[in-house]
Design a protein around this motif. Structure first.
Motif, mmCIF file in Angstrom:
data_model
loop_
_atom_site.group_PDB
_atom_site.id
_atom_site.type_symbol
_atom_site.label_atom_id
_atom_site.label_comp_id
_atom_site.label_asym_id
_atom_site.label_seq_id
_atom_site.Cartn_x
_atom_site.Cartn_y
_atom_site.Cartn_z
ATOM 1 N N VAL A 105 0.717 -1.186 -0.105
ATOM 2 C CA VAL A 105 0.185 0.035 -0.090
ATOM 3 C C VAL A 105 0.929 1.303 0.065
ATOM 4 N N ALA A 106 2.006 1.134 0.638
ATOM 5 C CA ALA A 106 2.922 2.499 0.748
ATOM 6 C C ALA A 106 3.427 2.845 -0.647
ATOM 7 N N LEU A 107 3.726 1.656 -1.373
ATOM 8 C CA LEU A 107 4.356 1.913 -2.489
ATOM 9 C C LEU A 107 3.459 2.257 -3.508
ATOM 10 N N LEU A 108 2.184 1.759 -3.509
ATOM 11 C CA LEU A 108 1.132 2.349 -4.412
ATOM 12 C C LEU A 108 0.745 3.830 -4.111
ATOM 13 N N GLU A 109 0.582 4.043 -2.780
ATOM 14 C CA GLU A 109 0.360 5.580 -2.315
ATOM 15 C C GLU A 109 1.380 6.458 -2.745
ATOM 16 N N PHE A 110 2.687 6.060 -2.886
ATOM 17 C CA PHE A 110 3.799 6.899 -3.564
ATOM 18 C C PHE A 110 3.561 6.970 -4.873
ATOM 19 N N LEU A 111 3.205 6.092 -5.670
ATOM 20 C CA LEU A 111 2.643 6.429 -7.223
ATOM 21 C C LEU A 111 1.497 7.214 -7.263
ATOM 22 N N ARG A 112 0.474 7.200 -6.243
ATOM 23 C CA ARG A 112 -0.774 7.952 -6.352
ATOM 24 C C ARG A 112 -0.447 9.375 -5.856
ATOM 25 N N ARG A 113 0.360 9.661 -4.974
ATOM 26 C CA ARG A 113 0.894 10.988 -4.802
ATOM 27 C C ARG A 113 1.489 11.729 -6.182
ATOM 28 N N ARG A 114 2.224 10.925 -6.698
ATOM 29 C CA ARG A 114 3.142 11.404 -7.862
ATOM 30 C C ARG A 114 2.225 11.612 -9.091
ATOM 31 N N GLY A 115 1.101 10.819 -9.023
ATOM 32 C CA GLY A 115 0.273 11.113 -10.021
ATOM 33 C C GLY A 115 -0.705 12.485 -9.741
ATOM 34 N N PRO A 196 -8.310 8.475 -5.996
ATOM 35 C CA PRO A 196 -8.824 8.435 -4.426
ATOM 36 C C PRO A 196 -8.017 8.095 -3.401
ATOM 37 N N GLU A 197 -7.860 8.683 -2.285
ATOM 38 C CA GLU A 197 -7.012 7.969 -1.552
ATOM 39 C C GLU A 197 -7.253 6.452 -0.935
ATOM 40 N N SER A 198 -8.302 5.957 -1.256
ATOM 41 C CA SER A 198 -8.669 4.554 -0.873
ATOM 42 C C SER A 198 -8.006 3.865 -2.116
ATOM 43 N N LEU A 199 -7.653 4.011 -3.198
ATOM 44 C CA LEU A 199 -7.149 3.267 -4.251
ATOM 45 C C LEU A 199 -6.074 2.463 -4.036
ATOM 46 N N PRO A 200 -5.120 2.940 -3.299
ATOM 47 C CA PRO A 200 -3.899 1.824 -3.232
ATOM 48 C C PRO A 200 -4.259 0.725 -2.238
ATOM 49 N N GLY A 201 -5.101 0.759 -1.282
ATOM 50 C CA GLY A 201 -5.518 -0.138 -0.481
ATOM 51 C C GLY A 201 -6.481 -1.281 -1.158
ATOM 52 N N ASP A 202 -7.301 -0.459 -1.818
ATOM 53 C CA ASP A 202 -8.388 -1.341 -2.747
ATOM 54 C C ASP A 202 -7.534 -2.186 -3.974
ATOM 55 N N ILE A 203 -6.537 -1.495 -4.683
ATOM 56 C CA ILE A 203 -5.788 -2.419 -5.323
ATOM 57 C C ILE A 203 -5.042 -3.664 -4.619
ATOM 58 N N VAL A 204 -4.233 -3.348 -3.623
ATOM 59 C CA VAL A 204 -3.572 -4.231 -2.887
ATOM 60 C C VAL A 204 -4.647 -5.329 -2.556
ATOM 61 N N ASP A 205 -5.837 -5.008 -1.803
ATOM 62 C CA ASP A 205 -6.605 -5.981 -1.367
ATOM 63 C C ASP A 205 -7.053 -6.933 -2.373
ATOM 64 N N MET A 206 -7.634 -6.365 -3.441
ATOM 65 C CA MET A 206 -8.278 -6.849 -4.284
ATOM 66 C C MET A 206 -7.050 -8.175 -5.135
ATOM 67 N N ILE A 207 -6.094 -7.765 -5.222
ATOM 68 C CA ILE A 207 -4.660 -8.499 -5.873
ATOM 69 C C ILE A 207 -4.512 -9.588 -5.031
ATOM 70 N N LEU A 208 -4.260 -9.172 -3.626
ATOM 71 C CA LEU A 208 -3.845 -10.171 -2.704
ATOM 72 C C LEU A 208 -4.757 -11.380 -2.379
ATOM 73 N N GLU A 209 -6.057 -10.816 -2.356
ATOM 74 C CA GLU A 209 -7.264 -12.012 -2.313
ATOM 75 C C GLU A 209 -7.082 -12.823 -3.369
ATOM 76 N N GLY A 210 -6.727 -12.599 -4.497
ATOM 77 C CA GLY A 210 -6.600 -13.192 -5.766
ATOM 78 C C GLY A 210 -5.370 -14.435 -5.552
ATOM 79 N N VAL A 211 -4.437 -13.794 -4.810
ATOM 80 C CA VAL A 211 -3.163 -14.741 -4.924
ATOM 81 C C VAL A 211 -2.901 -15.374 -3.816
ATOM 82 N N ARG A 212 -3.823 -15.240 -2.601
ATOM 83 C CA ARG A 212 -3.584 -16.022 -1.324
ATOM 84 C C ARG A 212 -3.621 -17.309 -1.658
ATOM 85 N N PRO A 213 -2.921 -18.405 -0.799
ATOM 86 C CA PRO A 213 -3.247 -19.752 -1.075
ATOM 87 C C PRO A 213 -4.471 -20.255 -0.853
#
Length: 220
Positions: A105-115, A196-213
């Motif tokens: 989330v921190a890495l994606l928030e970094f990209l969000r703020r740059r955007g 939006p501020e929620s975007l990094p967390g939303d992206i991470v949670d959706m992808i992690l849900e798909g790649v969890r064991p």
């Protein structure tokens, strides 16, 4: 100048001086002149000038320096544009290292703020199109700017595999693209879309849900 390329990527950072032309001797370079030249390029592009319309002479006039001053620092316009791109880069944020999700989330928030930094976002779109057309320059930009950021992301994903949070049968290079792709698409290709501020967390949670064991998904 070029090296083999291996990817991804908006608050403007301090200017980095360009590489001096090889074999030249004389007075020490002026950091103020370096900054003035790079800032002149950024200002001209912001004012609507295309890369093709920028000559070293025009850049020198805008910076208030002589043409020889520019050529002492950069052998040509393409080398200067590479350093202009580098000037827009800022270091990735420090990561806590205790939570794979939080670090992602921190890495994606970094990209969000740059955007959200419209200046660097708009300028990067112009500059990237120019540098990508020249494989040697693009390879050097990749090696000196993008690779370190990409390796940071891969390191977090490897931790996730080691901790059992990410399945072992997933290609991490592809997974890295899945994380950064949506943010970069909005910041660089669809600048009218909100970040939006929620975007990094939303992206991470959706992808992690798909790649969890599978067992973890069933338990959840």
């Amino acid at each position: 100048m070029s090296r083999a390329a291996g990817d991804s990527e908006v608050a403007a950072a301090g200017e980095r001086p360009g590489p001096a032309a090889p074999g030249r001797r004389g007075r020490p370079r002026s950091a103020a002149a370096d900054s003035a030249i790079i800032e002149a390029v950024l200002r001209l592009i912001e004012d609507g000038a295309s890369i093709g319309e920028l000559s070293m002479e025009r850049i020198a006039r805008e910076a208030g320096v002589g043409k020889a001053t520019v050529y002492r620092r950069w052998a040509g316009k393409s080398a200067l544009m590479l350093d202009v791109m580098r000037s827009l880069d800022v270091p990735s944020p420090p990561l806590d290292g205790t939570s794979v999700r939080d670090d992602l989330v921190a890495l994606l928030e970094f990209l969000r703020r740059r955007g959200l930094a419209k200046r660097s976002s708009a300028l990067l779109r112009t500059l990237v199109s120019h540098v990508q057309a020249q494989p040697g320059l693009w390879a050097e930009y990749h090696e000196t700017v993008l690779r370190a950021r990409h390796e940071t992301l891969l390191g977090v994903l490897r931790r996730g595999v080691a901790s059992g949070e990410i399945r072992t049968d997933r290609d991490l290079e592809t997974l890295a693209d899945l994380f950064v792709g949506p943010m970069l698409a909005r910041a660089l290709l669809h600048e009218w879309q909100e970040l939006p501020e929620s975007l990094p967390g939303d992206i991470v949670d959706m992808i992690l849900e798909g790649v969890r064991p599978a067992a973890d998904r069933a338990a959840g």
